[in-house]
Write an enzyme that holds these catalytic residues in place. Sequence first.
Site, PDB file in Angstrom:
ATOM      1  N   HIS A  72       0.836  -1.192   0.000  1.00  0.00           N
ATOM      2  CA  HIS A  72       0.000   0.000   0.000  1.00  0.00           C
ATOM      3  C   HIS A  72       0.875   1.248   0.000  1.00  0.00           C
ATOM      4  CE1 HIS A  72       0.660   0.555   4.360  1.00  0.00           C
ATOM      5  NE2 HIS A  72       0.605  -0.762   4.407  1.00  0.00           N
ATOM      6  N   TYR A 200      -6.072   5.026  10.866  1.00  0.00           N
ATOM      7  CA  TYR A 200      -5.992   5.457  12.266  1.00  0.00           C
ATOM      8  C   TYR A 200      -7.103   6.468  12.496  1.00  0.00           C
ATOM      9  CZ  TYR A 200      -1.115   3.721  12.026  1.00  0.00           C
ATOM     10  OH  TYR A 200       0.003   2.953  11.867  1.00  0.00           O
ATOM     11  N   PRO A 292       2.697   1.037  19.828  1.00  0.00           N
ATOM     12  CA  PRO A 292       2.460   0.501  18.475  1.00  0.00           C
ATOM     13  C   PRO A 292       1.937   1.524  17.472  1.00  0.00           C
ATOM     14  CG  PRO A 292       0.786  -0.295  20.014  1.00  0.00           C
ATOM     15  CD  PRO A 292       1.805   0.424  20.826  1.00  0.00           C
ATOM     16  N   LYS A 296       6.349   0.677  14.558  1.00  0.00           N
ATOM     17  CA  LYS A 296       7.811   0.662  14.434  1.00  0.00           C
ATOM     18  C   LYS A 296       8.514  -0.519  15.118  1.00  0.00           C
ATOM     19  CE  LYS A 296       8.519   4.366  12.051  1.00  0.00           C
ATOM     20  NZ  LYS A 296       8.280   3.981  10.677  1.00  0.00           N
ATOM     21  N   TYR A 384       7.218   7.584   8.646  1.00  0.00           N
ATOM     22  CA  TYR A 384       6.334   6.419   8.672  1.00  0.00           C
ATOM     23  C   TYR A 384       6.890   5.304   7.780  1.00  0.00           C
ATOM     24  CZ  TYR A 384       1.912   3.850   8.961  1.00  0.00           C
ATOM     25  OH  TYR A 384       0.950   2.901   9.194  1.00  0.00           O
TER      26      TYR A 384
HETATM   27  P1  RFL Z   1       9.819 -10.692  20.678  1.00  0.00           P
HETATM   28  O1  RFL Z   1       8.926 -10.871  19.485  1.00  0.00           O
HETATM   29  O2  RFL Z   1       9.210 -10.335  21.963  1.00  0.00           O
HETATM   30  O3  RFL Z   1      10.636 -12.047  20.818  1.00  0.00           O
HETATM   31  C1  RFL Z   1      11.429 -12.327  21.962  1.00  0.00           C
HETATM   32  C2  RFL Z   1      11.477 -13.818  22.168  1.00  0.00           C
HETATM   33  O4  RFL Z   1      12.319 -14.118  23.276  1.00  0.00           O
HETATM   34  C3  RFL Z   1      11.700 -15.112  24.078  1.00  0.00           C
HETATM   35  N1  RFL Z   1      12.234 -15.017  25.457  1.00  0.00           N
HETATM   36  C4  RFL Z   1      13.167 -15.847  25.958  1.00  0.00           C
HETATM   37  N2  RFL Z   1      13.829 -16.877  25.426  1.00  0.00           N
HETATM   38  C5  RFL Z   1      14.730 -17.527  26.206  1.00  0.00           C
HETATM   39  N3  RFL Z   1      14.972 -17.185  27.506  1.00  0.00           N
HETATM   40  C6  RFL Z   1      14.338 -16.150  28.081  1.00  0.00           C
HETATM   41  N4  RFL Z   1      14.589 -15.803  29.347  1.00  0.00           N
HETATM   42  C7  RFL Z   1      13.385 -15.432  27.292  1.00  0.00           C
HETATM   43  N5  RFL Z   1      12.585 -14.365  27.548  1.00  0.00           N
HETATM   44  C8  RFL Z   1      11.896 -14.130  26.417  1.00  0.00           C
HETATM   45  C9  RFL Z   1      10.221 -14.787  23.964  1.00  0.00           C
HETATM   46  O5  RFL Z   1       9.411 -15.908  24.288  1.00  0.00           O
HETATM   47  C10 RFL Z   1      10.113 -14.389  22.500  1.00  0.00           C
HETATM   48  O6  RFL Z   1       9.821 -15.492  21.661  1.00  0.00           O
HETATM   49  O7  RFL Z   1      10.948  -9.607  20.382  1.00  0.00           O
HETATM   50  P2  RFL Z   1      11.699  -9.189  19.015  1.00  0.00           P
HETATM   51  O8  RFL Z   1      12.172 -10.410  18.268  1.00  0.00           O
HETATM   52  O9  RFL Z   1      12.646  -8.133  19.388  1.00  0.00           O
HETATM   53  O10 RFL Z   1      10.538  -8.572  18.097  1.00  0.00           O
HETATM   54  C11 RFL Z   1       9.919  -7.372  18.457  1.00  0.00           C
HETATM   55  C12 RFL Z   1       8.460  -7.353  17.961  1.00  0.00           C
HETATM   56  O11 RFL Z   1       7.831  -8.537  18.390  1.00  0.00           O
HETATM   57  C13 RFL Z   1       7.692  -6.126  18.493  1.00  0.00           C
HETATM   58  O12 RFL Z   1       8.487  -4.987  18.474  1.00  0.00           O
HETATM   59  C14 RFL Z   1       6.436  -5.827  17.629  1.00  0.00           C
HETATM   60  O13 RFL Z   1       5.506  -6.880  17.725  1.00  0.00           O
HETATM   61  C15 RFL Z   1       5.789  -4.515  18.075  1.00  0.00           C
HETATM   62  N6  RFL Z   1       4.535  -4.230  17.351  1.00  0.00           N
HETATM   63  C16 RFL Z   1       4.547  -3.719  16.067  1.00  0.00           C
HETATM   64  N7  RFL Z   1       5.706  -3.498  15.427  1.00  0.00           N
HETATM   65  C17 RFL Z   1       5.716  -3.049  14.128  1.00  0.00           C
HETATM   66  O14 RFL Z   1       6.814  -2.856  13.557  1.00  0.00           O
HETATM   67  N8  RFL Z   1       4.566  -2.823  13.413  1.00  0.00           N
HETATM   68  C18 RFL Z   1       3.345  -3.019  13.979  1.00  0.00           C
HETATM   69  O15 RFL Z   1       2.357  -2.860  13.292  1.00  0.00           O
HETATM   70  C19 RFL Z   1       3.309  -3.456  15.359  1.00  0.00           C
HETATM   71  N9  RFL Z   1       2.139  -3.666  15.969  1.00  0.00           N
HETATM   72  C20 RFL Z   1       3.312  -4.465  17.974  1.00  0.00           C
HETATM   73  C21 RFL Z   1       2.115  -4.157  17.255  1.00  0.00           C
HETATM   74  C22 RFL Z   1       3.225  -4.994  19.268  1.00  0.00           C
HETATM   75  C23 RFL Z   1       1.994  -5.200  19.840  1.00  0.00           C
HETATM   76  N10 RFL Z   1       1.978  -5.753  21.150  1.00  0.00           N
HETATM   77  C24 RFL Z   1       1.330  -6.974  21.444  1.00  0.00           C
HETATM   78  C25 RFL Z   1       2.883  -5.232  22.138  1.00  0.00           C
HETATM   79  C26 RFL Z   1       0.877  -4.367  17.814  1.00  0.00           C
HETATM   80  C27 RFL Z   1       0.813  -4.858  19.126  1.00  0.00           C
HETATM   81  C28 RFL Z   1      -0.552  -5.024  19.721  1.00  0.00           C
HETATM   82  C1  PHB Z   2      -1.386  -3.985  13.006  1.00  0.00           C
HETATM   83  O1  PHB Z   2      -1.795  -4.286  11.860  1.00  0.00           O
HETATM   84  O2  PHB Z   2      -1.341  -4.818  13.898  1.00  0.00           O
HETATM   85  C2  PHB Z   2      -0.913  -2.591  13.224  1.00  0.00           C
HETATM   86  C3  PHB Z   2      -0.979  -1.644  12.212  1.00  0.00           C
HETATM   87  C4  PHB Z   2      -0.531  -0.350  12.434  1.00  0.00           C
HETATM   88  C5  PHB Z   2      -0.032  -0.027  13.679  1.00  0.00           C
HETATM   89  C6  PHB Z   2       0.032  -0.967  14.697  1.00  0.00           C
HETATM   90  C7  PHB Z   2      -0.420  -2.260  14.471  1.00  0.00           C
HETATM   91  O3  PHB Z   2       0.409   1.233  13.904  1.00  0.00           O
END
Ligand code: RFL
Ligand code: PHB
Length: 389
Positions: A72, A200, A292, A296, A384
Amino acid sequence: MRTQVAIIGAGPAGLLLSHILHRNGIDSVVLERQTRAHVLERIRAGVLEAGTIALLREVGLGERMDREGHPHDGSWIAWEGRPRFLIDTRKYTGKPMMAYGQTAITEDLFAARDAAGGKIVDEAADVRLHELTSSKPYVTYEKGGEQVRIDCDYVAGCDGYHGVSRPSIPLDVMKTYDKGYPFGWLGIMSETPPYPDICYCYHSRGFALASQRSPMLSRYYIQCDLDDKIDDWPDERFWAEFLARCPPDMAGSIVTGPSIEKSIAPLRSFVAEPMRYGRLFLAGDAAHIVPPTGAKGLNLAVSDVFYLSRALIEACRKGNPAYLDSYSDTALRRVWGAARMSWWLTMLLHRFPNETPFEEQMRLNQFDYLHASEHAAATLAEQYVGLPY
Ligand code: RFL
Ligand code: PHB
């Protein structure tokens, strides 16, 4: 056991690092606390920056993303009582973005590591890091009642915000920056055709977001109170609130349906620096959290891994530590940029308790300025879509 790089955490950061190192002839072992099924069930990010898309293609992970992802030209902001605004990344940066779920990326990464015979230990309990400031660090963990030791050259802490890596760094050599926000996001997934745009919504009732995963999988969020529980939000209440926060024409075209997942995440900004301690290097959520709103978090995990993989390849293959030495500074410059943008967008798009009428006017004027100024619109689009590596 011995490996060149012990990687803690099998999220996107740990798996992608292991994959890139393997492509460059460097051996690693990934230790994950959870089961693989648990890691694959987590529903998180969905929006990929141009740099993330390019990197995934470059390292051989683009095929399914290009087939199933939804490219997109940016995302919309719909403001109560105002014309809609497009964060036009195509127009201002020439770069597209992609809706492609973190869950799918994680599946692709596990498949690539499995196909290459990569070593990923799940259900690794009590992971501990040792001798990080020596030239012979090692990692221990427990699995099936057995204690295992892995000797390595470097440790990559990719274990997220609640992991063990960051707390292994003595407090007196680390500085942390923390900001909480007085609300969370309640997110649902539903097997319904998504609203065509990522949108948004700012509304006096609070923030809402329409996003997507695939032609039959939609992702929706609303701002909620910090002490709200999932049980407070049956589907009917979620949809009524979500639709009330969208402009009427948008609400009229949203296809509602039962949720297949529902979760609440608090919003916070957090940065730890430096991202290095001796032979331990932090990447992704282990070192920083962003709200979120700017989409990023995952993209920062990918850019950290870009810098860290380059540094480890240079050190392991040529004995040149220069990129390792500059890793923390280089990665943090991009981290702070994303932290600021995510904070700014969070402040712009949410309702804050106890806000004064003056503060409300400031927010409204910021939005009007986006409409009025090509410069303001370009600035937001540039951030963005993601700053270049
Ligand atoms: P993760 O994905 O948390 O993975 C870390 C892993 O380490 C494990 N772990 C351990 N393993 C061994 N020993 C231990 N003591 C451990 N402790 C933990 C965990 O089980 C896990 O498997 O971190 P990583 O790889 O740095 O990735 C980061 C992303 O997951 C995170 O930044 C994003 O999901 C954030 N986020 C978004 N990011 C975007 O770029 N675009 C988005 O649209 C976006 N939307 C979001 C999001 C995060 C959200 N939540 C749930 C916080 C939307 C939401 C709702
Ligand atoms: C998502 O699709 O989960 C999403 C999209 C945009 C955001 C955060 C999460 O800023």
